[in-house]
Design a protein around this motif. Structure first.
Motif: not given
Length: 212
Positions: A17, A198, A15, A190-192, A200, A6, A149, A158, A151
Motif C-alpha cells: 500500500s 479488501e 498487496n 475495512t481491512f487491507v 470488512t 494498492t 481502515l 477475506r 492494514f
C-alpha cells in the motif's frame, strides 16, 4: 485525510500500500515486498506531489519486505516495524530469497521496532499499532481509526486467515489475535490484507469459516 493505492507486487501478488497524508503530501509504503522501481515510480507520479517519509512493515516475511533494503538505500527513509520478535525472519532475508527463488535482496535492520500501543505518523495522520501474533510472532496491524481502515498483513483475509506452518507460527495465537484484538475494533473496519481483496471485519466475523 489518509489517501492510498494498492500495488500488488512479486509472484505472490502481495498487496503493497502506498499511503499519504492529503494535507502534507507525506507518504509511506506499507509492506514493500518487491519491484522497487515500480514502487518508487508510484511515489513519483507528479500529480500526487508526494514525498516518501517512511517504510512501514507488518511482519518479516520476504514477500512483504523484499524491497525494503533497496528502498532504504535509494531514499534514506526510516524503516518502521515490524515487532522485534520478527527479527529472526529479517536476519534470514537473503536465505528466504534463495529458498523461494526470488532475485537477490538487500538486507536491512529496522530503524524502529513496533509494539502494542505504539503509533506511527504519516504526515499529519496517525496509525495505531496492534500486536497480532500467530502468522509470525512479531506481526503488527496498523489502524487509521478516523477512517475505519486497517492494514492487517497476513493475519486475516477475506474468507481465510494467515498460515501458521512457518517457523514460530501458532494457530491458536492467530485465532486469538483475530478474535480478541482485530474484531473488537468494529464491524465497520475495512481491512487491507497482505494478499487478495479488501473486506470488512463485520463480514469476516459473520462468514469467515475459520472463525466459527
Amino acid at each position: 485525510m489518509l489517501e492510498r493505492i494498492t500495488l500488488p507486487v512479486t509472484p505472490f501478488a502481495q498487496n503493497c500500500s502506498l499511503i499519504w497524508c492529503s494535507q502534507s503530501r507525506k507518504a509511506a509504503l506499507v509492506d514493500p515486498g518487491g519491484e522497487t522501481e515500480r514502487l518508487l515510480a508510484a511515489v513519483a507520479v507528479a500529480e500526487r506531489g508526494l514525498e516518501l517519509e517512511s517504510i512501514l512493515l507488518t511482519h518479516g516475511h520476504l514477500d512483504h519486505v523484499g524491497a525494503t533494503g533497496e528502498l532504504k538505500a535509494k531514499t534514506g527513509v526510516p524503516i518502521i516495524g515490524p515487532g522485534r520478535d520478527d527479527a529472526f525472519w529479517i536476519e534470514a532475508l537473503v536465505q528466504q530469497a534463495q529458498m523461494f527463488g526470488f532475485p537477490p535482496v538487500k538486507d536491512f535492520v529496522p530503524d524502529r521496532w513496533l509494539a502494542q500501543g505504539d503509533s506511527v505518523t504519516v504526515g499529519e495522520e496517525t496509525l495505531e499499532v496492534y500486536h497480532c501474533p500467530g502468522h509470525t510472532p512479531g506481526h503488527v496491524v496498523l489502524l487509521h481509526r478516523a477512517q475505519r481502515l486497517a492494514f492487517v498483513g497476513d493475519v486475516l483475509f477475506r474468507g481465510s486467515i494467515g498460515r501458521t506452518d512457518f517457523p514460530r507460527g501458532n494457530h491458536q495465537q492467530l485465532i486469538d489475535s483475530i478474535l480478541h484484538t482485530l474484531l473488537p475494533l468494529g464491524d465497520d473496519i475495512t481491512f487491507v490484507p497482505g494478499h487478495g481483496p479488501e473486506g470488512t471485519l463485520g463480514e469476516e466475523r459473520l462468514h469467515n469459516p475459520f472463525l466459527r
